[in-house]
Design an enzyme around this catalytic site. Sequence first.
Site, PDB file in Angstrom:
ATOM      1  N   CYS A   1       6.180 -16.387  -5.544  1.00  0.00           N
ATOM      2  CA  CYS A   1       5.197 -16.135  -6.600  1.00  0.00           C
ATOM      3  C   CYS A   1       5.840 -15.955  -7.974  1.00  0.00           C
ATOM      4  O   CYS A   1       5.156 -15.675  -8.958  1.00  0.00           O
ATOM      5  CB  CYS A   1       4.356 -14.909  -6.255  1.00  0.00           C
TER       6      CYS A   1
ATOM      7  N   HIS B   1       2.010  -8.822 -10.939  1.00  0.00           N
ATOM      8  CA  HIS B   1       1.698  -9.843  -9.927  1.00  0.00           C
ATOM      9  C   HIS B   1       0.793  -9.173  -8.895  1.00  0.00           C
ATOM     10  O   HIS B   1       1.086  -8.073  -8.419  1.00  0.00           O
ATOM     11  CB  HIS B   1       2.995 -10.325  -9.266  1.00  0.00           C
TER      12      HIS B   1
ATOM     13  N   GLU C   1       4.313 -22.826  -4.800  1.00  0.00           N
ATOM     14  CA  GLU C   1       4.968 -22.694  -3.493  1.00  0.00           C
ATOM     15  C   GLU C   1       4.092 -23.374  -2.438  1.00  0.00           C
ATOM     16  O   GLU C   1       4.223 -23.110  -1.258  1.00  0.00           O
ATOM     17  CB  GLU C   1       5.264 -21.234  -3.155  1.00  0.00           C
TER      18      GLU C   1
HETATM   19  N1  COA Z   1     -11.462   2.410   3.983  1.00  0.00           N
HETATM   20  C1  COA Z   1     -10.619   2.502   2.935  1.00  0.00           C
HETATM   21  N2  COA Z   1      -9.293   2.189   3.037  1.00  0.00           N
HETATM   22  C2  COA Z   1      -8.833   1.744   4.226  1.00  0.00           C
HETATM   23  C3  COA Z   1      -9.678   1.634   5.355  1.00  0.00           C
HETATM   24  C4  COA Z   1     -11.049   1.998   5.204  1.00  0.00           C
HETATM   25  N3  COA Z   1     -11.905   1.904   6.216  1.00  0.00           N
HETATM   26  N4  COA Z   1      -8.948   1.182   6.392  1.00  0.00           N
HETATM   27  C5  COA Z   1      -7.678   1.008   5.930  1.00  0.00           C
HETATM   28  N5  COA Z   1      -7.609   1.349   4.624  1.00  0.00           N
HETATM   29  C6  COA Z   1      -6.450   1.302   3.745  1.00  0.00           C
HETATM   30  C7  COA Z   1      -5.151   1.750   4.390  1.00  0.00           C
HETATM   31  O1  COA Z   1      -5.013   3.148   4.349  1.00  0.00           O
HETATM   32  C8  COA Z   1      -4.136   1.022   3.531  1.00  0.00           C
HETATM   33  O2  COA Z   1      -3.961   1.702   2.327  1.00  0.00           O
HETATM   34  P1  COA Z   1      -2.488   2.090   1.811  1.00  0.00           P
HETATM   35  O3  COA Z   1      -1.727   0.800   1.699  1.00  0.00           O
HETATM   36  O4  COA Z   1      -2.733   2.708   0.471  1.00  0.00           O
HETATM   37  O5  COA Z   1      -1.905   2.986   2.825  1.00  0.00           O
HETATM   38  C9  COA Z   1      -4.847  -0.311   3.184  1.00  0.00           C
HETATM   39  O6  COA Z   1      -6.245  -0.075   3.428  1.00  0.00           O
HETATM   40  C10 COA Z   1      -4.429  -1.485   4.034  1.00  0.00           C
HETATM   41  O7  COA Z   1      -4.512  -1.113   5.367  1.00  0.00           O
HETATM   42  P2  COA Z   1      -3.371  -1.500   6.382  1.00  0.00           P
HETATM   43  O8  COA Z   1      -3.714  -0.958   7.711  1.00  0.00           O
HETATM   44  O9  COA Z   1      -2.039  -1.150   5.815  1.00  0.00           O
HETATM   45  O10 COA Z   1      -3.587  -3.103   6.361  1.00  0.00           O
HETATM   46  P3  COA Z   1      -2.837  -4.232   7.109  1.00  0.00           P
HETATM   47  O11 COA Z   1      -1.927  -3.731   8.172  1.00  0.00           O
HETATM   48  O12 COA Z   1      -3.907  -5.176   7.528  1.00  0.00           O
HETATM   49  O13 COA Z   1      -1.913  -4.919   5.967  1.00  0.00           O
HETATM   50  C11 COA Z   1      -1.292  -6.086   3.968  1.00  0.00           C
HETATM   51  C12 COA Z   1      -2.270  -5.087   4.619  1.00  0.00           C
HETATM   52  C13 COA Z   1      -1.571  -6.188   2.496  1.00  0.00           C
HETATM   53  C14 COA Z   1       0.147  -5.637   4.200  1.00  0.00           C
HETATM   54  C15 COA Z   1      -1.524  -7.491   4.650  1.00  0.00           C
HETATM   55  O14 COA Z   1      -2.796  -7.954   4.322  1.00  0.00           O
HETATM   56  C16 COA Z   1      -0.490  -8.530   4.284  1.00  0.00           C
HETATM   57  O15 COA Z   1       0.554  -8.630   4.929  1.00  0.00           O
HETATM   58  N6  COA Z   1      -0.775  -9.378   3.263  1.00  0.00           N
HETATM   59  C17 COA Z   1       0.113 -10.458   2.839  1.00  0.00           C
HETATM   60  C18 COA Z   1       1.404  -9.995   2.192  1.00  0.00           C
HETATM   61  C19 COA Z   1       1.289  -9.428   0.837  1.00  0.00           C
HETATM   62  O16 COA Z   1       0.285  -9.620   0.188  1.00  0.00           O
HETATM   63  N7  COA Z   1       2.369  -8.769   0.415  1.00  0.00           N
HETATM   64  C20 COA Z   1       2.428  -8.091  -0.873  1.00  0.00           C
HETATM   65  C21 COA Z   1       3.732  -8.166  -1.603  1.00  0.00           C
HETATM   66  S1  COA Z   1       4.100  -9.754  -2.286  1.00  0.00           S
END
Ligand code: COA
Length: 391
Positions: free
Chosen positions: A111, A233, A79
């Site tokens: 993906c 994945h 992609e």
């Molecule tokens: N210690 C431990 N864990 C922590 C933490 C800390 N200090 N701070 C946050 N976390 C945890 C949160 O509780 C959360 O866990 P959960 O998902 O089990 O609830 C996780 O870390 C991520 O935190 P969050 O605030 O949700 O992160 P974010 O808003 O930055 O978003 C993604 C994370 C993955 C959604 C983001 O990186 C993203 O959009 N990535 C690209 C898209 C993707 O990969 N999609 C997947 C499907 S294909």
Amino acid sequence: MQAGIESISIYTSQYYLDLKTLANQWGEDPDKYYIGIGQEQMSVPAPDEDIVTLAANATAQALQGIDAGALDTLLFATETGIDQSKAAGIYVHELTQLPKNMRVFELKQACYSGAGGLSLALPYLLHHPDRKVLIVAADIARYGIGSIGEPTQGAGAVAMVLSTNPKIMAFDLESGIYTHDVMDFWRPNYTDEALVDGKYSIKMYITALREAWQHYVDVTGNSFADFHRYVYHLPFTKMADKAHQFLVRHANAELRPEEWKRQIDDAAIYQRFIGNTYAGSVFVALTSLLDNSPDDLTDKRIGLFSYGSGSVGEFFTGIVQQGYQSHLKKAMHQEIISERAELDYETYKEFYLFKSKLPTDGSPMRTPKHNTGRYRFAGLTEHQRLYEVVA
Ligand code: COA
């Protein structure tokens, strides 16, 4: 007769950013990345590296000890396309000196396309048992500096030689499939950074898993207990925990946390350091499981789930073959990952932003030389990409 993987190899960029460095840059707690999303590092492509060079390196490795003369098809899954018309696989075909009597084309669906390629290759091989098919999946995950997706970037490629002599894994032909038009992740033609609704994409991933799994169960009558290990994945490794926890509950499997974790953890080892490899991700995870499982997986059935945002999901399965260990490239893979050079934040940013400096008016440009394995993207002239074999 069976068809499946005769050889498999992964390759990744020779540079990485530790996610502690990213956390420091943005004032985040490093545990959000290390624990929260389960990522410690991400591979960062050098300016003279792209999906072609990543793929060519993986291909050259996968072809070691293989009779390449029987290859007649190269399916290139990505992609991160470098051209709207020409398949990136044609450059790989030339760089790795594959036979001239081959068909080469590109597959796209976020993906998912690597798994999609597999579904085309297996029946083809069963009709042409003397041939071999090469599937190469290569991607560079780019979400943007300071974006929510930045810690889930990565880069890498996987190359698989498929044949009716599956020395590593034979795939079953039945699978569970699901498609649903959703906007959780996409990349319009005018940008090289993905747009994503991260939380929604996690929800859509789980929905696709539920639907593809149910379809698989309806079609085959198999159940959760028929599988020794599960490979998902991995946009980030914590996604496997979320997905598998869901499936355990959905299938009413009574497993303690350490039991279900054991079913998925070896598959996540490489991705924790490489980051997201998009189309190759589920096969990088499979390689990680085969290379790193302390148990002998011979004759064990493995369940695999591929998800491509947008969205398509497929649950497919395979059986690990007797003597598979002697056909793995474990030492090579571990060396590629452990020998990478760490970048500071400024150099990562410079590498990242290099892409925007590539000319779009046809003027010539040579790229600076970095470590890119055996192949490099040497530059552009008259709108044409130039590649070199590194001496
Ligand atoms: N210690 C431990 N864990 C922590 C933490 C800390 N200090 N701070 C946050 N976390 C945890 C949160 O509780 C959360 O866990 P959960 O998902 O089990 O609830 C996780 O870390 C991520 O935190 P969050 O605030 O949700 O992160 P974010 O808003 O930055 O978003 C993604 C994370 C993955 C959604 C983001 O990186 C993203 O959009 N990535 C690209 C898209 C993707 O990969 N999609 C997947 C499907 S294909």
